[in-house]
Design an enzyme around this catalytic site. Structure first.
Site, PDB file in Angstrom:
ATOM      1  N   GLU A   1       0.794  -1.114  -0.156  1.00 52.72           N
ATOM      2  CA  GLU A   1       0.191   0.091  -0.361  1.00 52.72           C
ATOM      3  C   GLU A   1       0.685   1.051   0.146  1.00 52.72           C
ATOM      4  OE1 GLU A   1      -3.741  -1.261   2.086  1.00 52.72           O
ATOM      5  OE2 GLU A   1      -2.466  -1.111   3.169  1.00 52.72           O
TER       6      GLU A   1
ATOM      7  N   CYS B   1       6.718  -6.180   7.847  1.00 50.73           N
ATOM      8  CA  CYS B   1       7.883  -6.263   8.711  1.00 50.73           C
ATOM      9  C   CYS B   1       8.123  -6.720   9.421  1.00 50.73           C
ATOM     10  CB  CYS B   1       7.826  -4.053   8.728  1.00 50.73           C
ATOM     11  SG  CYS B   1       8.460  -3.608  10.113  1.00 50.73           S
TER      12      CYS B   1
ATOM     13  N   CYS C   1       6.935  -4.312  16.054  1.00 53.51           N
ATOM     14  CA  CYS C   1       6.632  -3.309  17.315  1.00 53.51           C
ATOM     15  C   CYS C   1       4.598  -3.569  17.757  1.00 53.51           C
ATOM     16  CB  CYS C   1       6.047  -0.912  16.556  1.00 53.51           C
ATOM     17  SG  CYS C   1       8.149  -1.140  16.277  1.00 53.51           S
TER      18      CYS C   1
ATOM     19  N   GLY D   1       7.377  -1.444   6.358  1.00 55.25           N
ATOM     20  CA  GLY D   1       8.156  -1.641   6.484  1.00 55.25           C
ATOM     21  C   GLY D   1       9.250  -0.660   6.973  1.00 55.25           C
TER      22      GLY D   1
ATOM     23  N   SER E   1      11.423   6.577  15.178  1.00 55.22           N
ATOM     24  CA  SER E   1      10.122   5.909  16.269  1.00 55.22           C
ATOM     25  C   SER E   1      10.590   5.514  17.414  1.00 55.22           C
ATOM     26  CB  SER E   1       9.737   5.130  15.611  1.00 55.22           C
ATOM     27  OG  SER E   1       9.071   5.242  14.274  1.00 55.22           O
ATOM     28  N   LEU E   2      10.856   6.716  18.186  1.00 58.69           N
ATOM     29  CA  LEU E   2      10.955   6.301  19.956  1.00 58.69           C
ATOM     30  C   LEU E   2      10.297   5.898  20.441  1.00 58.69           C
ATOM     31  CD1 LEU E   2      13.936   6.948  21.426  1.00 58.69           C
ATOM     32  CD2 LEU E   2      13.014   8.839  22.293  1.00 58.69           C
TER      33      LEU E   2
ATOM     34  N   ASN F   1      -2.814   5.397  16.042  1.00 48.88           N
ATOM     35  CA  ASN F   1      -4.808   4.795  15.423  1.00 48.88           C
ATOM     36  C   ASN F   1      -5.008   3.376  16.586  1.00 48.88           C
ATOM     37  OD1 ASN F   1      -5.035   7.049  13.745  1.00 48.88           O
ATOM     38  ND2 ASN F   1      -3.181   6.446  13.374  1.00 48.88           N
TER      39      ASN F   1
HETATM   40  N1  SAH Z   1       9.463   1.315   9.872  1.00 47.94           N
HETATM   41  C1  SAH Z   1       9.372   2.727   9.871  1.00 47.94           C
HETATM   42  C2  SAH Z   1       8.609   2.781   8.895  1.00 47.94           C
HETATM   43  C3  SAH Z   1       6.969   3.219   9.890  1.00 47.94           C
HETATM   44  S1  SAH Z   1       6.565   4.887  10.027  1.00 47.94           S
HETATM   45  C4  SAH Z   1       9.311   3.312  11.477  1.00 47.94           C
HETATM   46  O1  SAH Z   1       8.479   2.595  12.297  1.00 47.94           O
HETATM   47  O2  SAH Z   1       9.563   4.299  11.819  1.00 47.94           O
HETATM   48  C5  SAH Z   1       5.441   4.724  10.973  1.00 47.94           C
HETATM   49  C6  SAH Z   1       5.044   5.035  11.414  1.00 47.94           C
HETATM   50  O3  SAH Z   1       3.718   5.165  12.466  1.00 47.94           O
HETATM   51  C7  SAH Z   1       5.761   4.784  12.647  1.00 47.94           C
HETATM   52  O4  SAH Z   1       6.130   5.860  13.436  1.00 47.94           O
HETATM   53  C8  SAH Z   1       5.076   4.072  13.839  1.00 47.94           C
HETATM   54  O5  SAH Z   1       5.761   3.677  15.150  1.00 47.94           O
HETATM   55  C9  SAH Z   1       4.027   4.769  13.835  1.00 47.94           C
HETATM   56  N2  SAH Z   1       2.376   3.662  14.073  1.00 47.94           N
HETATM   57  C10 SAH Z   1       2.969   2.038  13.781  1.00 47.94           C
HETATM   58  N3  SAH Z   1       1.364   1.873  13.868  1.00 47.94           N
HETATM   59  C11 SAH Z   1       0.682   3.337  14.316  1.00 47.94           C
HETATM   60  C12 SAH Z   1      -1.044   2.960  15.181  1.00 47.94           C
HETATM   61  N4  SAH Z   1      -1.018   2.082  15.589  1.00 47.94           N
HETATM   62  N5  SAH Z   1      -0.879   3.926  15.479  1.00 47.94           N
HETATM   63  C13 SAH Z   1       0.120   5.877  15.585  1.00 47.94           C
HETATM   64  N6  SAH Z   1       1.065   5.556  14.881  1.00 47.94           N
HETATM   65  C14 SAH Z   1       1.737   4.387  14.297  1.00 47.94           C
END
Ligand code: SAH
Length: 366
Positions: free
Chosen positions: A102, A122, A126, A171, A226-227, A302
């Site tokens: 997507e 991925c 997380c 990813g 993404s901390l 979300n």
């Molecule tokens: N793998 C990379 C690229 C993905 S970016 C990364 O983790 O940075 C997507 C962003 O959305 C990341 O910061 C991720 O942690 C965040 N994210 C993932 N699931 C989410 C959710 N359910 N609600 C809000 N943010 C989310």
């Protein structure tokens, strides 16, 4: 010299959409063609979005036929297009091997932004991310990554307009380093979409060796980390890669990234109700970022079925943001876009027919 693939024989034909302009020049030189042909063809593919040689109307007809016999122009097929009530547009793209990914267009934030995937699924797992539940199916190739921007540019009519690219789709870009960087170089090319590196943001969970390599790139994009947590204990649980590279090591690496004068690193922080959104978390976050050229982007979760966390109230989000701001941290709260079409952060997950992984099936059941 004859066409290398012999034409007609599907498996040996070269996919020119995978080639940088320099590589395309070499491939065409092998056919005895001059360099300006590579410029023309690269422009047709990447800027004009043409996916077949017949459409390259400034090439002689005989040449178009010869090229069509020798090369493919790999182009993912748009199998579905969802448009949200806020204008966010999500493309479901089918790749040559039948896998789906997507890509999302997010209008007016205030910029026009294309959100691009770097892997099918991925591996980072997380705890709050739907893509993470799929597991990793495979890396995308450079051509497949670049093609998403090309298709979004065509679909939105923005090929000649300024837009941003965020590597925030499915990813982990630093887990697919070489293809991601090659795709960026193709997107930067002035004969292609001519995207300026300052308009690109690479978002990562914090693969430290990948950041180390990124620091040495001549055209480094903006970086988002993404901390999501302020203690190793909490981050180990939410972002499993933290077990390998701890917060301290990650932030030390961030300090070594060569940032231009006006650039800052974005720290993304998903807010999970009662988990990482307390005032002490906010104060720890401000302390961790002390001395870094940072800005914080808060992402209220979300929520989705199968994700064992809740979105905090607006009041909790505001309180968290206020503590950061009062500590001198630049902070913004990400407005969630395209939630009605599941195009929002962490919601990209493909439920393609007949190709679900165990993780996907589990996520779909929940
Ligand atoms: N793998 C990379 C690229 C993905 S970016 C990364 O983790 O940075 C997507 C962003 O959305 C990341 O910061 C991720 O942690 C965040 N994210 C993932 N699931 C989410 C959710 N359910 N609600 C809000 N943010 C989310």
């Amino acid at each position: 010299m004859g066409s290398p693939g012999g034409g007609g024989n599907g498996d040996t034909r070269r996919d020119v959409a995978e080639l940088s302009r320099a590589e395309l020049e070499t491939a065409l030189a092998d056919l005895g063609l001059p360099r300006f042909r590579a410029t023309q063809i690269f422009r047709w593919i990447h800027r004009r979005g043409v996916s077949d040689f017949a459409g390259m109307t400034n090439l002689p007809a005989a040449l178009r036929e010869r090229l069509a016999g020798a090369f493919d122009i790999g182009t993912p097929r748009i199998v579905r297009k969802d448009v949200s009530s806020d204008g966010t547009t999500k493309l479901l793209l089918r790749l040559a091997d039948g896998r789906d990914i997507e890509s999302v267009y997010i209008p007016d934030t205030p910029n026009q932004t294309f959100c691009v995937s770097t892997q099918v699924g991925c591996a980072m797992a997380c705890g709050f991310c739907l893509t993470g539940k799929m597991g990793l199916m495979r890396n995308l190739s450079a051509g497949e990554i670049a093609a998403q921007a090309r298709l979004l540019a065509q679909e939105t009519g923005l090929a000649d307009a300024p837009f941003n690219i965020v590597l925030m789709g499915m990813g982990e870009p630093l887990h697919n380093y070489d293809a991601t960087m090659k795709a960026l170089r193709m997107l930067y090319d002035e004969e292609g979409l001519a995207v300026h590196p300052k308009r690109v943001t690479l978002s990562t969970v914090g693969v430290v060796p990948g950041l180390e390599r990124l620091a040495g790139e001549p055209d480094m994009p903006n970086v988002a980390i993404s901390l999501h947590a302020t203690t190793d204990e909490a981050r180990d649980a939410l972002v499993p890669v933290n077990r390998r590279w701890k917060i301290r090591e990650l932030l030390d690496m961030c300090r070594r990234l060569p940032l231009g004068k006006r650039r800052r690193i974005t720290f993304e922080y998903v807010l999970l109700d009662g988990v990482n959104d307390t005032p002490p978390d906010a104060r720890r976050l401000a302390r961790l970022l002390d001395g870094l050229r940072a800005k914080v982007n808060l992402l209220p979760l979300n929520a989705a079925p199968g994700i064992p966390f809740a979105r905090p109230s607006d009041a909790r989000v505001d309180a968290f943001a206020r503590i950061l701001a009062e500590s001198g941290v630049i902070v913004s709260v990400r407005k969630s876009r395209g939630r009605d079409i599941r195009a929002a952060c962490g919601q990209l997950m493909v439920e393609g027919a007949g190709q679900k992984s165990a993780g996907q099936k589990a996520a779909a059941r929940l």
